[in-house]
Design a protein around this motif. Structure first.
Motif, short mmCIF file in Angstrom:
data_model
loop_
_atom_site.label_atom_id
_atom_site.label_comp_id
_atom_site.label_asym_id
_atom_site.label_seq_id
_atom_site.Cartn_x
_atom_site.Cartn_y
_atom_site.Cartn_z
N LYS A 95 0.94 -1.00 0.05
CA LYS A 95 -0.01 -0.29 0.01
C LYS A 95 0.67 1.40 -0.06
CE LYS A 95 -4.24 -1.79 1.47
NZ LYS A 95 -5.47 -1.68 2.15
N PRO A 96 1.97 1.34 0.68
CA PRO A 96 2.65 2.79 0.67
C PRO A 96 3.27 2.93 -0.57
CG PRO A 96 3.26 1.49 2.76
CD PRO A 96 2.30 0.60 1.96
N LEU A 97 3.86 1.75 -1.38
CA LEU A 97 4.39 1.83 -2.44
C LEU A 97 3.33 2.05 -3.47
CD1 LEU A 97 6.63 -1.31 -2.41
CD2 LEU A 97 7.59 0.97 -2.15
N LEU A 98 2.27 1.60 -3.41
CA LEU A 98 1.08 2.09 -4.55
C LEU A 98 0.76 3.45 -4.57
CD1 LEU A 98 -1.01 -1.35 -4.44
CD2 LEU A 98 0.67 -0.46 -6.13
N ALA A 99 0.98 4.17 -3.04
CA ALA A 99 0.43 5.66 -3.00
C ALA A 99 1.68 6.26 -4.02
CB ALA A 99 0.50 5.99 -1.59
N ASN A 100 2.71 5.87 -4.06
CA ASN A 100 3.90 6.66 -4.75
C ASN A 100 4.09 5.94 -6.32
OD1 ASN A 100 4.00 8.65 -2.82
ND2 ASN A 100 5.27 7.21 -1.80
N LYS A 101 2.97 5.44 -6.70
CA LYS A 101 3.11 4.59 -7.88
C LYS A 101 3.71 5.79 -9.16
CE LYS A 101 0.54 1.68 -11.28
NZ LYS A 101 -0.71 1.10 -11.53
N PRO A 102 4.77 5.17 -9.84
CA PRO A 102 5.06 6.10 -10.88
C PRO A 102 4.05 6.06 -12.38
CG PRO A 102 6.48 4.23 -10.88
CD PRO A 102 5.65 4.07 -9.68
N LYS A 103 3.94 7.17 -12.84
CA LYS A 103 3.29 7.09 -13.99
C LYS A 103 4.11 6.65 -15.14
CE LYS A 103 -0.43 9.24 -12.47
NZ LYS A 103 -1.57 8.55 -12.27
N SER A 104 3.65 5.69 -15.95
CA SER A 104 4.49 5.08 -16.88
C SER A 104 3.88 5.37 -18.36
CB SER A 104 4.50 3.62 -16.88
OG SER A 104 3.58 2.67 -17.01
N GLY A 105 2.58 5.28 -18.40
CA GLY A 105 1.84 5.35 -19.83
C GLY A 105 2.17 4.30 -20.55
N PHE A 106 2.34 3.03 -19.97
CA PHE A 106 2.85 1.93 -20.84
C PHE A 106 1.62 1.53 -21.76
CE2 PHE A 106 2.66 -2.65 -21.38
CZ PHE A 106 3.82 -2.67 -22.25
N TRP A 107 0.30 1.24 -21.07
CA TRP A 107 -0.78 0.96 -21.56
C TRP A 107 -1.40 1.82 -22.76
CZ3 TRP A 107 -1.25 -3.97 -21.77
CH2 TRP A 107 -0.82 -4.91 -20.62
N LYS A 108 -1.02 3.07 -22.47
CA LYS A 108 -1.57 3.96 -23.55
C LYS A 108 -0.54 3.73 -24.79
CE LYS A 108 -1.72 8.90 -24.42
NZ LYS A 108 -1.70 10.37 -23.81
N LEU A 109 0.79 3.76 -24.70
CA LEU A 109 1.48 3.23 -25.73
C LEU A 109 1.28 1.88 -26.50
CD1 LEU A 109 4.98 4.37 -23.85
CD2 LEU A 109 4.12 5.60 -26.25
N TYR A 110 0.81 1.02 -25.41
CA TYR A 110 0.68 -0.24 -26.12
C TYR A 110 -0.59 -0.46 -27.10
CZ TYR A 110 -0.33 -5.36 -25.66
OH TYR A 110 -0.68 -6.74 -25.83
N TYR A 111 -1.66 0.27 -26.76
CA TYR A 111 -2.87 0.20 -27.43
C TYR A 111 -2.78 1.41 -28.39
CZ TYR A 111 -4.66 -3.35 -24.41
OH TYR A 111 -4.97 -4.48 -23.93
N GLY A 112 -2.04 2.63 -28.36
CA GLY A 112 -2.01 3.51 -29.04
C GLY A 112 -0.95 3.58 -30.33
N ALA A 113 0.22 4.55 -29.77
CA ALA A 113 1.11 4.76 -30.86
C ALA A 113 1.81 3.51 -31.37
CB ALA A 113 2.20 5.87 -30.32
N LEU A 114 2.10 2.79 -30.53
CA LEU A 114 3.13 1.45 -30.80
C LEU A 114 2.26 0.69 -31.79
CD1 LEU A 114 4.63 0.54 -27.71
CD2 LEU A 114 5.68 0.95 -29.79
#
Length: 192
Positions: A95-114
């Protein structure tokens, strides 16, 4: 009368020669005009073809530059995700780690530009990474840390994705090397 008939013959002959000279000049001028017209037409067609090749080269160049940019962004995103999943898998309290989860945008790239720019090798590596990431995310939704083996596999697949992107870029450079060097030099001199 013979003197005047001889003079008359010379006058007719001079007029005839002048007329023939005039006609020869006209025909020669027409011949030169046609010859230059054909040369200009050939030059126009050559410039048109060269212009088309240049536009085509610029289009490919733009595509490859965008592909490179998206590949770099994807590799950075996959590295961020896999590193974060490794941290989560090593933690008993996520839970403490999830509170500071980094934004990666992976799925946006996966379903988008890639999906626009990827080649087959990148597509396979991306799919495998996505499958493992889904397993990790499913455990997180159930408030469980990702399995260590999945997080380790995810890091390995992140590296494989980067290698697939590098190979895709290498294939582009091989394609460029196959292009006739004379044509390439024409493109670079035209842009100056």
């Amino acid at each position: 009368m013979s003197g005047s008939s001889g003079k008359w013959k010379w006058e007719v002959l001079i007029k005839l020669l002048t007329s023939l000279g005039f006609l020869a000049t006209i025909f020669y001028g027409y011949y030169e005009y046609k010859l230059h017209e054909e040369t200009r037409e050939k030059e126009r067609k050559f410039e048109e073809k060269q212009s088309f090749q240049h536009r085509q080269f610029e289009l490919y160049k733009t595509f490859w530059e965008k592909r490179f940019e998206i590949y770099v962004e994807t590799c950075n995103s996959a590295a961020t995700v896999s590193t974060f999943m490794a941290k989560l898998s090593a933690s008993s309290n996520i839970k403490p780690l999830l509170a500071n989860k980094p934004k990666s945008g992976f799925w946006k790239l996966y379903y988008g530009a890639l999906s626009i720019v990827e080649d087959k090798h990148v597509e396979v590596a991306l799919f495998e990474f996505g499958q493992t990431l889904r397993k990790c995310e499913k455990r997180i939704k159930n408030n469980q840390p990702p399995i260590v083996e999945d997080a380790t596999l995810l890091k390995k697949q992140s590296l494989e994705l980067g290698l697939a992107c590098r190979e895709s870029i290498r294939e582009y450079w091989k394609t460029l090397e196959d292009v006739d060097r004379v044509k390439m030099s024409e493109f670079t001199t035209d842009s100056k």
